[in-house]
Design a protein around this motif. Structure first.
Motif, PDB file in Angstrom:
ATOM      1  N   SER A 233       0.846  -1.212   0.000  1.00 12.92           N
ATOM      2  CA  SER A 233       0.000   0.000   0.000  1.00 12.92           C
ATOM      3  C   SER A 233       0.870   1.245   0.000  1.00 12.92           C
ATOM      4  O   SER A 233       0.762   2.117   0.865  1.00 12.92           O
ATOM      5  N   TYR A 234       1.769   1.360  -0.916  1.00 12.39           N
ATOM      6  CA  TYR A 234       2.766   2.434  -0.952  1.00 12.39           C
ATOM      7  C   TYR A 234       2.704   3.197  -2.265  1.00 12.39           C
ATOM      8  O   TYR A 234       2.052   2.779  -3.234  1.00 12.39           O
ATOM      9  N   THR A 235       3.419   4.303  -2.289  1.00 15.29           N
ATOM     10  CA  THR A 235       3.622   5.107  -3.490  1.00 15.29           C
ATOM     11  C   THR A 235       5.071   5.528  -3.524  1.00 15.29           C
ATOM     12  O   THR A 235       5.595   6.071  -2.541  1.00 15.29           O
ATOM     13  N   LEU A 236       5.727   5.297  -4.668  1.00 15.21           N
ATOM     14  CA  LEU A 236       7.122   5.721  -4.824  1.00 15.21           C
ATOM     15  C   LEU A 236       7.144   7.236  -5.077  1.00 15.21           C
ATOM     16  O   LEU A 236       6.560   7.733  -6.033  1.00 15.21           O
ATOM     17  N   THR A 237       7.809   7.977  -4.195  1.00 17.36           N
ATOM     18  CA  THR A 237       7.815   9.442  -4.297  1.00 17.36           C
ATOM     19  C   THR A 237       9.158  10.004  -4.722  1.00 17.36           C
ATOM     20  O   THR A 237       9.220  10.946  -5.519  1.00 17.36           O
ATOM     21  N   SER A 238      10.249   9.500  -4.201  1.00 20.66           N
ATOM     22  CA  SER A 238      11.587   9.991  -4.571  1.00 20.66           C
ATOM     23  C   SER A 238      12.460   8.799  -4.984  1.00 20.66           C
ATOM     24  O   SER A 238      12.402   7.730  -4.360  1.00 20.66           O
ATOM     25  N   HIS A 239      13.288   9.022  -6.029  1.00 19.89           N
ATOM     26  CA  HIS A 239      14.134   7.955  -6.555  1.00 19.89           C
ATOM     27  C   HIS A 239      15.606   8.249  -6.305  1.00 19.89           C
ATOM     28  O   HIS A 239      15.988   9.376  -5.953  1.00 19.89           O
ATOM     29  N   PHE A 240      16.393   7.226  -6.509  1.00 17.63           N
ATOM     30  CA  PHE A 240      17.840   7.327  -6.276  1.00 17.63           C
ATOM     31  C   PHE A 240      18.434   8.329  -7.259  1.00 17.63           C
ATOM     32  O   PHE A 240      18.193   8.290  -8.465  1.00 17.63           O
ATOM     33  N   GLY A 241      19.222   9.298  -6.707  1.00 20.75           N
ATOM     34  CA  GLY A 241      19.907  10.291  -7.530  1.00 20.75           C
ATOM     35  C   GLY A 241      19.157  11.577  -7.731  1.00 20.75           C
ATOM     36  O   GLY A 241      19.699  12.492  -8.390  1.00 20.75           O
ATOM     37  N   ASP A 242      17.921  11.686  -7.260  1.00 20.37           N
ATOM     38  CA  ASP A 242      17.202  12.947  -7.419  1.00 20.37           C
ATOM     39  C   ASP A 242      17.942  14.060  -6.667  1.00 20.37           C
ATOM     40  O   ASP A 242      18.403  13.877  -5.537  1.00 20.37           O
TER      41      ASP A 242
END
Length: 357
Positions: A233-242
């Motif tokens: 039950s999640y949402t990906l908000t920030s990714h590696f390297g942002d």
């Protein structure tokens, strides 16, 4: 033909006692050297006891040779042949006996055959010179002229030679065509073989790639059974390297799963808890070390369910989602570090394990 001047006749002198009569016992009366001039251009023939003169003998031989030749040099001008006759001279029999046979004369013997072939010789002798060299085949074809027959034979020979040359050229052309066709067939066969080999190689490569992809899929499926996504039950908000000012390093070092506070966090794989406690800006953090030395960090937890040194298995709950540390809201900040401590992209690492967050 010019003839010689005749000898002058002797002067006639009659007898005194018999005037007016001629004594035929004398041919000349007291001939002198002046009265008898030498005769030029004529043979003076001296007779010998009943025999022929030398010139008469030569003439006889020539006549016999001409007669033996059978009149072979017959002209075709329509004039009748001139018959030759020999005078009945004394001693002719003796001369004839001393002459050679006509057959032994050069050029004459071959023209005279036995009695059985007299008719053939007569016919050949009577034939014109233009018919010489005409073969039986020429005669059957209606050719009676020797020149025409020779011309026909030359033309036939030329035609035969031309036919032979044409046959050679045609044979060479046919051989060249056959050779060219064979070479083209060989080239096409080689091209077909190359195409077949290339197609077989491509098919083999495709089959190998398919087998490899299938094996990789099976491997990932197997890994998927042994690996798990850390929460639900999640949402990906920030990714590696942002990039951003909110991170002390100037860029994001992990993957954020935004979820409500208290959402369970699961072990992604079997391993040992290396750390479990407060970690400053990371809030409450759990460090799970896997069998190959890889470390998985679970940060900003609201509560911890494990302690350091504890063994866990895939899917086991190790904590809860929270908002502790440097955060703007509840979420799981997940980092992955290789055995040498280098941080890598968690999303790519999870995908490499057969998972698709």
């Amino acid at each position: 033909m010019a003839s010689n001047r005749p000898a002058p006749q002797a002067v006639y002198i009659p007898n005194d006692d018999d005037f007016g009569t001629y004594d035929d016992s004398f041919e000349e009366w007291n001939p002198t050297e002046d009265s008898v001039r030498p005769v030029r251009g004529r043979h003076r023939v001296h007779k010998k006891g009943g025999g022929l003169a030398r010139s008469s003998t030569v003439l006889g031989v020539g006549v016999i040779a001409a007669v033996g030749a059978g009149g072979i040099a017959t002209a075709q001008d329509g004039k009748p042949p001139v018959s030759l006759s020999m005078p009945d001279l004394p001693g002719m029999d003796t001369v004839a006996d001393s002459l050679p046979e006509a057959k032994s004369l050069p050029g004459v013997g071959s023209l005279i055959s036995d009695d059985a072939a007299d008719s053939t010789v007569s016919a050949a002798a009577a034939a014109p010179l233009t018919a010489a060299g005409v073969s039986t085949a020429d005669a059957e074809q209606g050719t009676t002229d020797a020149g025409e027959a020779l011309r026909a034979r030359i033309m036939q020979q030329a035609e035969n030679q031309q036919d032979q040359a044409d046959t050679v050229v045609r044979t060479a052309a046919e051989d060249a065509a056959v050779k060219k066709a064979a070479e083209e067939a060989a080239t096409q066969q080689q091209a077909a073989q190359r195409d077949a080999k290339a197609e077989a190689a491509a098919k083999k490569k495709k089959e190998a790639e398919a087998r490899k992809a299938k094996a990789e899929a099976e491997r990932l499926a197997k890994l998927a059974k042994s690996y798990a996504i850390p929460t639900s039950s999640y949402t990906l908000t920030s990714h590696f390297g942002d990039a951003g000012a909110m991170w002390s390093s100037g860029h994001h070092t992990g993957l954020d799963f935004a979820a409500p506070t208290g959402t369970p966090l699961k072990a992604v794989h079997t391993g040992t808890v290396k750390e479990a406690g407060w970690a400053g800006a990371y809030g409450y953090r759990t460090v799970l070390e896997l069998e190959d030395g890889t470390e998985v960090w679970y940060c900003h937890q609201s509560s911890l369910n494990v302690s350091a040194g504890q063994k866990v298995t895939t899917g086991e709950v190790i904590g809860r989602v929270g908002a502790t540390g440097n955060v703007t809201g509840p979420h799981l900040h997940m980092e992955v570090h290789t055995p040498d401590g280098t941080g890598i992209d968690p999303l790519g690492w999870l995908q490499g394990k057969g998972l698709n967050p």
